[in-house]
Design an enzyme around this catalytic site. Structure first.
Site, PDB file in Angstrom:
ATOM      1  N   GLY A 142       0.796  -1.239   0.000  1.00  0.00           N
ATOM      2  CA  GLY A 142       0.000   0.000   0.000  1.00  0.00           C
ATOM      3  C   GLY A 142       0.822   1.280   0.000  1.00  0.00           C
ATOM      4  N   GLY A 144       2.309   2.432  -2.712  1.00  0.00           N
ATOM      5  CA  GLY A 144       2.376   2.927  -4.086  1.00  0.00           C
ATOM      6  C   GLY A 144       3.496   2.290  -4.890  1.00  0.00           C
ATOM      7  N   ASP A 194       1.836  -1.792 -13.812  1.00  0.00           N
ATOM      8  CA  ASP A 194       2.587  -2.470 -12.751  1.00  0.00           C
ATOM      9  C   ASP A 194       3.107  -3.822 -13.232  1.00  0.00           C
ATOM     10  OD1 ASP A 194       1.416  -0.344 -11.555  1.00  0.00           O
ATOM     11  OD2 ASP A 194       0.187  -1.479 -10.141  1.00  0.00           O
TER      12      ASP A 194
END
Ligand code: ADP
Ligand code: MG
Length: 410
Positions: A142, A144, A194
């Protein structure tokens, strides 16, 4: 950050044996977290992004089983989770291509990344074998840096290498499978940045992703001249969720108006500032600002790619600063905390540039700094942030790294 990679298989092997009754893993697969250097909210406008796979990664130690069960253990969750592969596992019946089995779990969210990856690899035609898998990750969750994609890609690589090491799959396809697992099984509507970063990036390079056709170009990045720092503001404003959808809609609306006049414009990626200016009176002010950000940001990403080719880090830094201002003023996705972090970094000796990364409304600021200035910048910015907001901001130092690899035991 995993700083001693050579000791990793040994360490994981010991821990693996504790969870799986003394069994030894056959290998460890590894996939990196990522950081977006520039290109905020350009993805759904079919634009460009520059990102790096980093030296924090999710590792999966893997060993075969004699049945059709996949067993996952996560150090982070401190939990084991098992699921069954389709009953026809171990054969090559074409049926396996028909449906995404296993189903998502209702009560073990983290395991859904593994379930999803297994399901879509099966559907792709891979005869996924039963396996014991042990997950250890140093990508913060979490922050990023995409711990989720690192996990999916590492799991996918482990399942493939264990089931059929010579199985051929295009990198883009593998990234799509992992993305689908996240979208459908973890119910997270992420883009493909990602996963494609983990699948394609190489050491000392960043990637330039064209979100229209998901093509990737590698650009050199000199880690000796420049360090990447990530400052996690530790705040996530609730308003973020709905605002993201609103931004997307505003971009589509502005694009539709531009496209009426310029039919060659299919997405904001095809538009330029002159086109936007020429339809200004048909747009409301908010639509005009949003489109202005996306058009400017796309141009900045392409300029940043040129700067990297010239090894002009100062220019890259200036473009990142401009990107932050545009995210703050035109896209209006920054907040007090991330503005403060960026401003503190801008004022620091040895900093090239800094900008809000990720979705916004909190989250992280990414910076480029001179390597020997990193420690001081980290200390000063953390202190100023603590004084101002009474919050501890986490700081990570990252290097562009090989996105994924299989590490065989020595
Ligand atoms: P991020 O920005 O870090 O990707 P996400 O919310 O997309 O944040 O993903 C975080 C989720 O990914 C976690 O809540 C967990 O379900 C899963 N995850 C990440 N790392 C691990 C891990 N080491 N073990 C198990 N699950 C993990
Ligand atoms: Mg994620």
């Amino acid at each position: 950050m995993v700083d001693n990679r050579s000791s990793l298989p040994k360490k994981m092997s010991m821990n693996f044996g504790k969870i799986y009754a003394g069994q030894k893993p056959a290998f460890v697969s590894r996939a990196s977290g990522r950081v977006e250097l520039i290109g905020g909210h350009t993805d759904y406008n079919e634009g460009f992004v520059i990102a790096a796979a980093i030296d924090s990664s999710a590792c999966v130690a893997a060993a075969k089983r004699n049945d059709n069960i996949i067993c996952l253990y996560s150090e982070w969750a401190r939990q084991k989770h098992e699921f069954e592969l389709p009953a026809f596992a171990g054969t090559s019946l074409p049926l396996r291509k028909q449906g995404p089995a296993p189903e998502p779990s209702q009560d073990c969210q983290w395991a859904n990344y593994g379930r999803g990856v297994a399901a879509y690899l099966c559907r792709e035609g891979l005869d996924v074998k039963g396996a014991n898998l042990y997950i250890a990750s140093d990508v913060p969750v979490g922050a990023g840096l995409s711990s989720s994609a690192a996990l999916e890609v590492s799991l996918a690589k482990a399942m493939i290498h264990l089931s059929k090491p010579d199985w051929q799959i295009q990198p883009k396809r593998l990234a799509q499978i992992c993305q689908k697992a996240e979208n459908v099984y973890a119910k997270s509507p992420c883009g493909i940045l990602d996963q494609i970063t983990a699948v394609t990036a190489t050491k000392d390079h960043v990637i330039l992703l064209d979100c229209r056709d998901v093509s990737v170009r590698l650009l050199p990045f000199d880690s000796n001249a420049c360090s990447i720092m990530i400052f996690n503001s530790m705040v996530k404003h609730e308003i973020g969720g709905g605002e993201y959808g609103k931004r997307r809609r505003q971009c589509e609306e502005a694009c539709a108006v531009i496209a009426e006049k310029y039919p060659q414009v299919r997405a904001l990626r095809d538009a330029d500032q002159a086109m936007l200016d020429s339809v200004k009176n048909q747009l409301d002010n908010v639509q005009f600002l949003r489109a202005g950000h996306v058009i400017g940001e796309n141009a900045r990403v392409l300029a940043a790619a040129e700067a990297l080719k010239q090894n002009d880090i100062e220019k890259l830094g200036r473009l990142m600063n401009e990107s932050h201002c545009s995210a703050r003023d035109l896209y209006q996705i920054s907040c007090e905390q991330t503005d403060f972090l960026a401003e503190q970094i801008w004022q620091s000796d040895g900093a090239y540039g800094a900008r809000l990364c990720g979705g916004g409304f909190g989250g992280s600021v990414v910076a480029l700094v001179q390597p020997d200035a990193a420690a001081k910048i980290s200390k000063n910015v953390r202190k100023a942030y603590k004084d101002r907001f009474d919050l501890d901001c986490d700081v990570y130092l990252a290097k562009p790294w090989q996105g994924t690899e299989i590490i065989e035991p020595a």
